[in-house]
Design an enzyme around this catalytic site. Sequence first.
Site, PDB file in Angstrom:
ATOM      1  N   ASP A 145       7.016   3.910   3.265  1.00  0.00           N
ATOM      2  CA  ASP A 145       7.207   4.927   4.300  1.00  0.00           C
ATOM      3  C   ASP A 145       8.706   5.017   4.585  1.00  0.00           C
ATOM      4  OD1 ASP A 145       6.660   6.721   6.327  1.00  0.00           O
ATOM      5  OD2 ASP A 145       5.960   5.242   7.749  1.00  0.00           O
ATOM      6  N   ASP A 171       0.821  -1.214   0.000  1.00  0.00           N
ATOM      7  CA  ASP A 171       0.000   0.000   0.000  1.00  0.00           C
ATOM      8  C   ASP A 171       0.851   1.258   0.000  1.00  0.00           C
ATOM      9  OD1 ASP A 171       0.937  -0.535   2.554  1.00  0.00           O
ATOM     10  OD2 ASP A 171      -1.014  -0.434   3.537  1.00  0.00           O
TER      11      ASP A 171
HETATM   12  P1  XMP Z   1       7.870   1.134   6.119  1.00  0.00           P
HETATM   13  O1  XMP Z   1       8.200   2.213   7.123  1.00  0.00           O
HETATM   14  O2  XMP Z   1       8.512  -0.155   6.493  1.00  0.00           O
HETATM   15  O3  XMP Z   1       6.332   0.957   6.374  1.00  0.00           O
HETATM   16  O4  XMP Z   1       8.108   1.572   4.710  1.00  0.00           O
HETATM   17  C1  XMP Z   1       5.438   0.479   5.474  1.00  0.00           C
HETATM   18  C2  XMP Z   1       4.185   0.084   6.229  1.00  0.00           C
HETATM   19  O5  XMP Z   1       3.870   1.024   7.259  1.00  0.00           O
HETATM   20  C3  XMP Z   1       2.483   1.245   7.335  1.00  0.00           C
HETATM   21  N1  XMP Z   1       2.233   2.683   7.134  1.00  0.00           N
HETATM   22  C4  XMP Z   1       1.038   3.268   7.127  1.00  0.00           C
HETATM   23  N2  XMP Z   1      -0.205   2.747   7.286  1.00  0.00           N
HETATM   24  N3  XMP Z   1      -1.138   4.892   7.006  1.00  0.00           N
HETATM   25  C5  XMP Z   1      -1.283   3.579   7.226  1.00  0.00           C
HETATM   26  O6  XMP Z   1      -2.416   3.130   7.349  1.00  0.00           O
HETATM   27  C6  XMP Z   1       0.066   5.496   6.842  1.00  0.00           C
HETATM   28  O7  XMP Z   1       0.139   6.721   6.636  1.00  0.00           O
HETATM   29  C7  XMP Z   1       1.205   4.631   6.910  1.00  0.00           C
HETATM   30  N4  XMP Z   1       2.534   4.853   6.794  1.00  0.00           N
HETATM   31  C8  XMP Z   1       3.129   3.639   6.921  1.00  0.00           C
HETATM   32  C9  XMP Z   1       1.876   0.376   6.246  1.00  0.00           C
HETATM   33  O8  XMP Z   1       1.445  -0.818   6.820  1.00  0.00           O
HETATM   34  C10 XMP Z   1       3.005   0.084   5.280  1.00  0.00           C
HETATM   35  O9  XMP Z   1       2.867  -1.150   4.629  1.00  0.00           O
END
Ligand code: XMP
Length: 170
Positions: free
Chosen positions: A97, A94
């Site tokens: 981040d 999705d």
């Molecule tokens: P990283 O930091 O490993 O994280 O790239 C990816 C996962 O973090 C969650 N994530 C979010 N989920 N709204 C959400 O509902 C957000 O704004 C958000 N930012 C990060 C998500 O599970 C993603 O796969």
Amino acid sequence: MEVLITADRIQTRVDELAAEIVRTYDGKPVTVVGILTGCLMFTADLIRRIDLPIRVAFITASSYRGETFVAGRLEIHDELLPDIAGKHILLLDDILDTGKTLTRVVAHLIDRGAASVKVSVLLRKLGRQEVPFEPDFVGFTIPDKFVVGYGLDFNDEHRHLPFVGILQPG
Ligand code: XMP
């Protein structure tokens, strides 16, 4: 809730991503692997537009816990994954981040013998990345806000929304 990306814009962009993906694989069979649970709608919408021989599978990778925005330890569960040795994988998530989840999951799929792994994310958050990671297909670049909808949740709520919205803290 403030709507950041309307349902119509998402559908138009998913059409474009599917076309790019079809051109890239050029008839080659692909195993699409979605990272649960956030990939739910993106996977369902994208695969219906991919005119290639595809298999669909899922993996779980979670770091966010309950009602907190703070990332915890990452756990990968791949019990639902078929044998991927020698297969070309298109991994769907999705949102990108910090980049930690996708870096770990790609390494995991390579360890399991994948011939190649390309990554498509619906969203990429600006200014948050902590590890170098370049997804192959990106839907939208968004500001550093916590977003929900179109599969994304807060404490498993809001996933069903057809748009991406900004969740106001508090
Ligand atoms: P990283 O930091 O490993 O994280 O790239 C990816 C996962 O973090 C969650 N994530 C979010 N989920 N709204 C959400 O509902 C957000 O704004 C958000 N930012 C990060 C998500 O599970 C993603 O796969």
